[in-house]
Design an enzyme around this catalytic site. Sequence first.
Site, PDB file in Angstrom:
ATOM      1  N   GLN A   1      -9.430  -2.121   7.292  1.00  0.00           N
ATOM      2  CA  GLN A   1      -8.582  -1.252   6.547  1.00  0.00           C
ATOM      3  C   GLN A   1      -7.045  -0.988   7.006  1.00  0.00           C
ATOM      4  O   GLN A   1      -6.892  -0.465   8.060  1.00  0.00           O
ATOM      5  CB  GLN A   1      -9.232  -0.114   5.929  1.00  0.00           C
TER       6      GLN A   1
ATOM      7  N   ASP B   1      -9.702 -11.242   4.091  1.00  0.00           N
ATOM      8  CA  ASP B   1      -8.532 -10.771   3.393  1.00  0.00           C
ATOM      9  C   ASP B   1      -7.501 -11.908   3.475  1.00  0.00           C
ATOM     10  O   ASP B   1      -6.413 -11.900   2.751  1.00  0.00           O
ATOM     11  CB  ASP B   1      -7.890  -9.540   4.260  1.00  0.00           C
TER      12      ASP B   1
ATOM     13  N   LYS C   1     -15.334  -0.671  -1.746  1.00  0.00           N
ATOM     14  CA  LYS C   1     -15.638  -1.952  -1.237  1.00  0.00           C
ATOM     15  C   LYS C   1     -16.976  -2.130  -0.880  1.00  0.00           C
ATOM     16  O   LYS C   1     -17.643  -3.008  -1.269  1.00  0.00           O
ATOM     17  CB  LYS C   1     -14.713  -2.357   0.002  1.00  0.00           C
TER      18      LYS C   1
END
Length: 298
Positions: free
Chosen positions: A98, A121, A54
């Site tokens: 994460q 997200d 990422k």
Amino acid sequence: MKAKIIDGKAIAAELRAEVAAGVRELESATGVKPGLAVVLAGCDPASVSYVTAKEKACAEAGMRSFDIRLPADAGQDALLERVRSLNADPEVHGILVQLPLPPGYDAQAVIEAISPEKDVDGFTPENMGRLAIGRDCFIPCTPHGVMELLARAGVETAGRHAVVIGRSNIVGKPLALLLSRKDANATVTVCHTGTPDLAEHVRRADIVIAAAGRPGTVTGDMVKPGAAVVDVGVNRVPDATRERGWRLAGDCDFAACAEKASFITPVPGGVGPMTIAMLLCNTLQAARRFAAAGARGA
Ligand code: NAP
């Protein structure tokens, strides 16, 4: 093989180039350089490799990335404190924690601490709720990537019957919402482990989306001729021919499904590369909103 293979790697590269152009444009017009903070607690090898990928993608798109690493035993309060300080940082436009978190953390509470304006997200209740009622929001990256793949591959969704296998908050549920929105206009069936006869539903599908996390969930005999098959699953299956002893496989029997389908996504190289590309799109969107709010003096 009859099906056209949807090349997720190529489509994701196309998207990443579009994001890079958008980043340059935003920065030259407003001075705002999009910034993504990636928070990792612990050092689970799979999570470390996702986080690294990422950050690399961010740099390639010309974005700033903030790498926040905490020891596995940092604790819930320390993690919440970091999230709150990122919420207040004007150089950070997107925040990603994460998952999964190490044992002992309350992941839902951490997600809920992220400011909805920075929730790239799309996992906060605010963004999930907005998705459900059809308001502007950050769409979770993997489902967003599936919709983008379908659109760019030219798979029509309007008036078609889509069967989504899986109802998780991060994949199945948002996909079912997206496919049934007016702009996609599909008729959606959601299947899960409580579905008595999965094959019966899949046989009636014009579009099959497999997100069960179980190899072999969709077999060739279940696929209606001409259906589009999107395989979200990522599974390690034993493979003695590989030095490492395993290979990645999706949820669908690729070769058999490809004989029947009109379109199919491979694993790897289908949905996977789209997830990071959509994360970059969401971060650019967050930075654009931040710049627009600044211009309005908000
Ligand atoms: P999850 O939270 O484990 O959810 C799996 C869902 O599938 C559940 O709703 C489960 O039903 C359902 N299911 C499992 N086995 C089934 C079966 N035999 N028949 C019907 N339904 C079944 O998994 P997830 O996080 O949604 O992820 C799904 C898969 O996508 C995994 O392989 C994951 O690695 C992959 N994934 C890929 C990406 C990517 O970037 N490519 C991103 C995220 C996830 P119940 O609700 O009844 O338990």
